[in-house]
Design a protein around this motif. Sequence first.
Motif, PDB file in Angstrom:
ATOM      1  N   SER A 111       0.804  -1.375  -0.053  1.00 27.61           N
ATOM      2  CA  SER A 111       0.008   0.069  -0.040  1.00 27.61           C
ATOM      3  C   SER A 111       0.868   1.127   0.005  1.00 27.61           C
ATOM      4  N   LYS A 112       0.442   2.390  -0.773  1.00 22.41           N
ATOM      5  CA  LYS A 112       0.952   3.537  -0.696  1.00 22.41           C
ATOM      6  C   LYS A 112       0.458   4.492   0.435  1.00 22.41           C
ATOM      7  N   ARG A 113      -0.749   4.157   0.754  1.00 23.78           N
ATOM      8  CA  ARG A 113      -1.317   5.032   1.547  1.00 23.78           C
ATOM      9  C   ARG A 113      -1.274   4.708   3.151  1.00 23.78           C
ATOM     10  N   THR A 114      -0.997   3.499   3.301  1.00 23.87           N
ATOM     11  CA  THR A 114      -0.878   2.928   4.617  1.00 23.87           C
ATOM     12  C   THR A 114       0.729   2.658   4.896  1.00 23.87           C
ATOM     13  N   LYS A 115       1.165   3.363   5.971  1.00 22.94           N
ATOM     14  CA  LYS A 115       2.670   3.427   6.563  1.00 22.94           C
ATOM     15  C   LYS A 115       2.727   2.667   7.866  1.00 22.94           C
ATOM     16  N   LEU A 116       3.667   1.778   7.622  1.00 26.19           N
ATOM     17  CA  LEU A 116       4.134   0.965   9.013  1.00 26.19           C
ATOM     18  C   LEU A 116       5.667   1.036   8.840  1.00 26.19           C
ATOM     19  N   SER A 117       6.174   1.872   9.559  1.00 23.06           N
ATOM     20  CA  SER A 117       7.599   2.050   9.502  1.00 23.06           C
ATOM     21  C   SER A 117       8.522   1.942  10.763  1.00 23.06           C
ATOM     22  N   TRP A 118       9.660   1.452  10.660  1.00 28.54           N
ATOM     23  CA  TRP A 118      10.643   1.386  11.960  1.00 28.54           C
ATOM     24  C   TRP A 118      11.851   2.431  11.612  1.00 28.54           C
ATOM     25  N   THR A 119      12.190   3.186  12.401  1.00 26.61           N
ATOM     26  CA  THR A 119      13.266   3.980  12.435  1.00 26.61           C
ATOM     27  C   THR A 119      14.166   3.727  13.404  1.00 26.61           C
ATOM     28  N   ILE A 120      15.394   3.474  13.054  1.00 27.32           N
ATOM     29  CA  ILE A 120      16.506   3.320  14.155  1.00 27.32           C
ATOM     30  C   ILE A 120      17.443   4.348  13.756  1.00 27.32           C
ATOM     31  N   ALA A 121      17.973   4.893  14.887  1.00 34.56           N
ATOM     32  CA  ALA A 121      18.966   6.036  14.963  1.00 34.56           C
ATOM     33  C   ALA A 121      19.724   5.991  15.942  1.00 34.56           C
ATOM     34  N   GLN A 122      21.236   6.252  15.737  1.00 40.52           N
ATOM     35  CA  GLN A 122      22.100   6.508  16.718  1.00 40.52           C
ATOM     36  C   GLN A 122      22.706   7.966  16.685  1.00 40.52           C
ATOM     37  N   GLN A 123      22.324   8.586  17.947  1.00 42.39           N
ATOM     38  CA  GLN A 123      22.640   9.866  17.951  1.00 42.39           C
ATOM     39  C   GLN A 123      23.778  10.349  19.023  1.00 42.39           C
ATOM     40  N   MET A 124      24.477  11.066  18.623  1.00 39.24           N
ATOM     41  CA  MET A 124      25.571  11.850  19.654  1.00 39.24           C
ATOM     42  C   MET A 124      25.334  13.240  20.183  1.00 39.24           C
ATOM     43  N   ASP A 125      25.201  13.637  21.160  1.00 37.87           N
ATOM     44  CA  ASP A 125      24.951  14.707  21.781  1.00 37.87           C
ATOM     45  C   ASP A 125      26.008  15.332  22.594  1.00 37.87           C
ATOM     46  N   ASN A 126      26.479  16.599  22.060  1.00 35.10           N
ATOM     47  CA  ASN A 126      27.754  17.402  22.598  1.00 35.10           C
ATOM     48  C   ASN A 126      26.974  18.536  23.362  1.00 35.10           C
ATOM     49  N   TYR A 127      27.346  18.535  24.495  1.00 40.19           N
ATOM     50  CA  TYR A 127      26.922  19.617  25.398  1.00 40.19           C
ATOM     51  C   TYR A 127      28.106  20.664  26.079  1.00 40.19           C
ATOM     52  N   GLN A 128      27.690  21.694  26.408  1.00 39.27           N
ATOM     53  CA  GLN A 128      28.697  22.706  26.681  1.00 39.27           C
ATOM     54  C   GLN A 128      29.346  22.541  28.127  1.00 39.27           C
ATOM     55  N   PHE A 129      28.281  22.054  29.005  1.00 39.50           N
ATOM     56  CA  PHE A 129      28.585  21.865  30.581  1.00 39.50           C
ATOM     57  C   PHE A 129      28.338  20.643  31.246  1.00 39.50           C
ATOM     58  N   LYS A 130      27.526  19.733  30.381  1.00 39.65           N
ATOM     59  CA  LYS A 130      27.198  18.354  30.905  1.00 39.65           C
ATOM     60  C   LYS A 130      27.934  17.164  29.922  1.00 39.65           C
ATOM     61  N   ARG A 131      27.905  16.195  30.738  1.00 43.54           N
ATOM     62  CA  ARG A 131      28.275  14.906  29.979  1.00 43.54           C
ATOM     63  C   ARG A 131      27.685  14.394  28.808  1.00 43.54           C
TER      64      ARG A 131
END
Length: 226
Positions: A111-131
């Motif tokens: 189907s083009k109108r029905t969407k069932l999706s899985w999203t996997i993402a690896q994120q890296m956060d860089n903070y100024q004063f936190k770990r």
Amino acid sequence: MILFVGIVFITGNMFAQLSIWTGASFNKSLGKIFSLEAGYEYRLKNTREFDKSNVEGKFAQNWTRGIETFVKYRNSIENNRYSGLNSKIYTFNNRLSVGLDVSFLRLADVSKRTKLSWTIAQQMDNYQFKRNSSVLRNKITFRQDIKNFILSPFGSVEHFYRWNRDVVYTDDEVIISGGTTAVRYFMGTEVELTKKQRLVIGFGFRDVFMKQNSNYILRLNYKFNF
């Protein structure tokens, strides 16, 4: 009377924990394979207090029908809780994410109108004063594009796993271990304004583990596709 007081209490407590996310995003297809997206988001917590301001960019590549990889970058401005260290009102953090999006029904050409999706993402956060943090996100999304109707309802659930959530200092070593930090739920609808413009209205709940700052979220986002 007791029921009325209970409803008022629950409603008041919900609004006291309500975050409001407003923003706009713009998407441009570069042929059939690549796409670019840019967006801005402004967040309030407790309905009126500034939380953060986000500027984000995303580059995606469609490998085959239903499979897409992407790279995202986000810069955020937040109130500086450590202003005593540098006398600045605001602080900045940067996020880089790489991920994969699999649309199962599209992959199977069901189907083009029905969407069932899985999203996997690896994120890296860089903070100024936190770990700094390293987070793995897994998200399941269901969306239905109703034919000849302006509304497209959706729902999603997302799991956040932080690889360096816990840090324990011993006499001989530093032990770093991971764990779940949050689960976030969303439901709502996309409103088709024109063929290229949509308004996303969503209501969500973020269940934060090991902390007392779980909250409800109201999201309003304008989307434009070039």
